[in-house]
Design a protein around this motif. Structure first.
Motif, PDB file in Angstrom:
ATOM      1  N   THR A 403     -17.039  -3.841  -1.870  1.00 17.06           N
ATOM      2  CA  THR A 403     -16.574  -3.417  -2.821  1.00 17.06           C
ATOM      3  C   THR A 403     -15.729  -1.999  -2.379  1.00 17.06           C
ATOM      4  O   THR A 403     -14.977  -1.384  -2.696  1.00 17.06           O
ATOM      5  CB  THR A 403     -18.019  -2.158  -3.970  1.00 17.06           C
ATOM      6  N   ILE A 404     -17.138  -0.653  -1.152  1.00 21.07           N
ATOM      7  CA  ILE A 404     -15.592   0.103  -1.033  1.00 21.07           C
ATOM      8  C   ILE A 404     -15.293  -0.196   0.050  1.00 21.07           C
ATOM      9  O   ILE A 404     -13.421   0.640  -0.150  1.00 21.07           O
ATOM     10  CB  ILE A 404     -16.582   1.045  -0.220  1.00 21.07           C
ATOM     11  N   VAL A 405     -14.656  -1.128   0.682  1.00 22.67           N
ATOM     12  CA  VAL A 405     -13.923  -1.700   1.778  1.00 22.67           C
ATOM     13  C   VAL A 405     -12.685  -2.702   0.936  1.00 22.67           C
ATOM     14  O   VAL A 405     -11.615  -1.840   1.583  1.00 22.67           O
ATOM     15  CB  VAL A 405     -14.746  -2.165   2.400  1.00 22.67           C
ATOM     16  N   ASP A 406     -12.991  -3.021   0.200  1.00 21.24           N
ATOM     17  CA  ASP A 406     -11.892  -3.778  -0.494  1.00 21.24           C
ATOM     18  C   ASP A 406     -11.317  -2.931  -1.547  1.00 21.24           C
ATOM     19  O   ASP A 406      -9.971  -2.805  -0.957  1.00 21.24           O
ATOM     20  CB  ASP A 406     -12.315  -5.180  -1.612  1.00 21.24           C
ATOM     21  N   SER A 407     -11.572  -2.015  -2.491  1.00 23.08           N
ATOM     22  CA  SER A 407     -11.186  -1.132  -2.863  1.00 23.08           C
ATOM     23  C   SER A 407     -10.171  -0.021  -2.136  1.00 23.08           C
ATOM     24  O   SER A 407      -8.671   0.365  -2.991  1.00 23.08           O
ATOM     25  CB  SER A 407     -12.073   0.034  -3.826  1.00 23.08           C
ATOM     26  N   LEU A 408     -11.137   0.454  -1.219  1.00 26.57           N
ATOM     27  CA  LEU A 408     -10.034   1.498  -0.673  1.00 26.57           C
ATOM     28  C   LEU A 408      -8.947   0.410   0.459  1.00 26.57           C
ATOM     29  O   LEU A 408      -7.412   0.968   0.543  1.00 26.57           O
ATOM     30  CB  LEU A 408     -10.887   2.457   0.790  1.00 26.57           C
ATOM     31  N   ASN A 409      -8.908  -0.269   0.821  1.00 25.19           N
ATOM     32  CA  ASN A 409      -7.881  -1.152   1.669  1.00 25.19           C
ATOM     33  C   ASN A 409      -6.527  -1.517   0.792  1.00 25.19           C
ATOM     34  O   ASN A 409      -5.353  -1.660   0.968  1.00 25.19           O
ATOM     35  CB  ASN A 409      -9.102  -2.261   2.547  1.00 25.19           C
ATOM     36  N   ILE A 410      -7.720  -1.846  -0.875  1.00 24.16           N
ATOM     37  CA  ILE A 410      -6.328  -2.432  -1.610  1.00 24.16           C
ATOM     38  C   ILE A 410      -5.559  -0.424  -1.958  1.00 24.16           C
ATOM     39  O   ILE A 410      -4.010  -1.273  -2.036  1.00 24.16           O
ATOM     40  CB  ILE A 410      -6.684  -2.909  -3.007  1.00 24.16           C
ATOM     41  N   TRP A 411      -5.902   0.654  -1.823  1.00 23.37           N
ATOM     42  CA  TRP A 411      -5.385   1.530  -1.964  1.00 23.37           C
ATOM     43  C   TRP A 411      -4.508   2.074  -0.648  1.00 23.37           C
ATOM     44  O   TRP A 411      -3.106   2.114  -1.897  1.00 23.37           O
ATOM     45  CB  TRP A 411      -6.144   2.836  -2.286  1.00 23.37           C
ATOM     46  N   LEU A 412      -4.905   1.587   0.610  1.00 22.31           N
ATOM     47  CA  LEU A 412      -4.418   1.742   1.067  1.00 22.31           C
ATOM     48  C   LEU A 412      -2.819   1.346   1.693  1.00 22.31           C
ATOM     49  O   LEU A 412      -2.016   1.432   1.916  1.00 22.31           O
ATOM     50  CB  LEU A 412      -4.974   2.025   2.455  1.00 22.31           C
ATOM     51  N   ASN A 413      -3.167   0.035   1.214  1.00 24.96           N
ATOM     52  CA  ASN A 413      -1.986  -0.969   1.155  1.00 24.96           C
ATOM     53  C   ASN A 413      -0.651  -1.006   0.054  1.00 24.96           C
ATOM     54  O   ASN A 413      -0.233  -1.197   0.667  1.00 24.96           O
ATOM     55  CB  ASN A 413      -2.654  -2.758   0.622  1.00 24.96           C
ATOM     56  N   GLY A 414      -1.040  -0.189  -1.589  1.00 23.81           N
ATOM     57  CA  GLY A 414      -0.573   0.591  -1.798  1.00 23.81           C
ATOM     58  C   GLY A 414       0.067   1.628  -1.590  1.00 23.81           C
ATOM     59  O   GLY A 414       1.843   1.226  -1.946  1.00 23.81           O
ATOM     60  N   MET A 415      -0.839   2.214  -1.004  1.00 24.74           N
ATOM     61  CA  MET A 415       0.528   3.474  -0.191  1.00 24.74           C
ATOM     62  C   MET A 415       1.279   3.112   0.532  1.00 24.74           C
ATOM     63  O   MET A 415       2.199   3.761   0.871  1.00 24.74           O
ATOM     64  CB  MET A 415      -1.432   3.931   0.650  1.00 24.74           C
ATOM     65  N   THR A 416       0.813   2.412   1.031  1.00 25.32           N
ATOM     66  CA  THR A 416       1.349   1.708   2.575  1.00 25.32           C
ATOM     67  C   THR A 416       3.044   1.044   1.815  1.00 25.32           C
ATOM     68  O   THR A 416       4.269   1.454   2.122  1.00 25.32           O
ATOM     69  CB  THR A 416       1.303   1.053   3.644  1.00 25.32           C
TER      70      THR A 416
END
Length: 474
Positions: A403-416
């Protein structure tokens, strides 16, 4: 329990949406004419979204030399039109005051005006001849736009002159020690010690620490840097500090003063000199705080854009004795190269000039030495902490980690995708999570992230191309 039929239940969403971080919130420490305030606050953080709120809690007078919070009020709400801001006034009218002996003043058109600023109304004593005059019956007292006490005579039998005595606030009695503050034996915090009350009271993490005038004192600047580096034990922010024009009047004096007085930290933005707009003179930290908030607001609150080369509200630079300071682009670049931010009038009016934090050039790590990169690391850290605080004390399972890995990666992908970062990812590494740590309830995630550096130098090579001479024969 015996069941018969069709049932449903709910499970937590496997993706956690990020908490929006207001990373630029200024917390401003200074002094205000609280005798003019309808609800005066001393050594108490007050959150203000409007100029009217600030006047209610702090009072206002156009005297920036004595009242630094008035300077910030006008700049932030009027010149840059940004909000909110947290003010901390350290002027205590029970402590920073002076007694004024009884004196006679004339009554003109049923009014008597005390031609001084700072009168504390609840200490005012009015006499007619030898007898005391009763407030609200014989007279009423208030203030005019100049901050002078106006006594309106209600009893028509009183004429000629009256005698008045009173206490008045004295801003000169406020010292750097009052701004630094401390914690009393009763546990009461004052000054910069109140920074840790901002988040519990208002639910917003401080994003900038500002103390116009007082940040010129190295002892205040050092405490500001310390407090900015440890907010409530979890968060960090930047501190805006001014290099005093009284001691560094010329640009050539600035670097030696900066280094000698330890304005050298990665969470500091060192600023020089002061700025002028009309008759008003501002510490540069005051206007830069507003500019940072305005720049952030134009980029969805994400601090990836440097405030450098953005417009300040000014028409001149001011040095010692309020003399005009003139610096060229080469001199400004010299200051930038020594970790000092200034302002120039080179192209498109007056603009802030400089991307480096105060640690430069002794520290060249872009994470620490570039203002927008440093602020982005604070922003990302704040967002992570606030977003995943809800997962603290949850069972350490594969589901929690995913949950932590997926949530944070989604957010970082959006930031990118939005261009806020060049790229980012989070991983859960076995090498960083020994079994003994997991058994003890500790897990660690590794976040890789690259905010964009500001394009501080753009070069073009010009070459004379003889081949274009052939066009003469076309």
């Amino acid at each position: 329990m015996y069941k018969h039929g069709v049932y449903t239940s709910e499970i937590p969403t496997s993706i956690v949406p990020p908490v929006e971080a207001l990373v630029g919130l200024p917390v401003v420490i200074g002094i205000a004419p609280i005798n003019l305030a309808s609800d005066p606050k001393t050594n108490e953080p007050v959150l203000c979204y409007t100029y009217a709120e600030a006047v209610q809690y702090l009072g206002y007078i156009n005297d920036f030399e004595n009242y630094t919070l008035c300077e910030f009020m006008k700049s932030h709400f009027t010149l840059f039109s940004v909000a909110p801001v947290v003010f901390i006034n350290v002027l205590d009218k029970t402590k920073h005051k002076a007694a004024v002996a009884e004196a006679a003043i004339s009554i003109v058109n049923n009014e008597a005006i005390i031609k001084v600023q700072g009168v504390i109304l609840d200490t005012l004593v009015v006499k007619n001849a030898s007898s005391e005059v009763v407030p609200d019956i014989d007279y009423d007292a208030g203030f005019n736009d100049a901050g002078e006490c106006v006594i309106t005579i209600l009893n028509k039998s009183i004429s000629g002159e009256i005698k008045v005595s009173y206490d008045k606030i004295d801003p000169s009695l406020v010292t750097s020690a009052d701004v630094i503050g401390g914690v009393s034996s009763e546990g009461i915090s004052t000054g910069l010690e109140l920074i840790n009350q901002v988040l519990p009271k208002f639910g917003i993490v401080p994003g900038q620490l500002v103390a116009p005038k007082y940040s010129c004192d190295p002892s205040v600047a050092a405490v500001m840097s310390s407090k900015a580096g440890n907010i409530n034990g979890f968060f960090k922010c930047i501190s805006l500090v001014d290099i005093p024009v009284s001691e560094a009047g010329k640009y050539s004096d600035v670097v030696e003063w900066k280094n000698s007085n330890n304005y050298i930290y990665e969470n500091q933005i060192a600023l020089w000199p002061k700025v002028r707009l009309g008759d008003d003179i501002y510490h540069m930290s005051t206007q830069v705080a507003g500019l940072i908030c305005k720049t952030d607001s134009q980029n969805n609150g994400v601090p990836y854009v440097s405030p450098s080369n953005h417009s300040l509200q000014m028409n001149g630079l001011v040095g010692n004795n309020n003399d005009e300071v003139v610096i060229g682009i080469d001199q400004a670049n010299y200051l930038n190269g020594q970790g000092v931010v200034t302002a120039i009038n080179f192209s498109g009016g007056w603009k802030l000039w400089g991307n480096r934090t105060a640690c430069y050039p002794s520290v060249t790590d872009p994470k620490d030495s570039f203002i927008p990169v440093k602020r982005m690391f604070y922003y990302i850290a704040q967002t992570i902490i606030q977003s995943f605080w809800q997962k603290v004390d949850a069972p350490i399972t594969v589901r929690l980690i995913d949950t932590i890995v997926d949530s944070l990666n989604i957010w970082l992908n959006g930031m990118t995708s939005a261009g806020y970062i060049l790229g980012g990812r989070v991983v859960f590494l076995e090498s960083e999570n020994p079994l003994t740590s997991i058994m003890d309830g500790k897990i660690k995630f590794h976040v890789y992230v690259t905010p964009p550096s500001p394009a501080r130098e753009i070069s073009f090579d010009l070459e004379y191309d003889v081949d274009y001479l052939k066009t003469l024969f076309s």
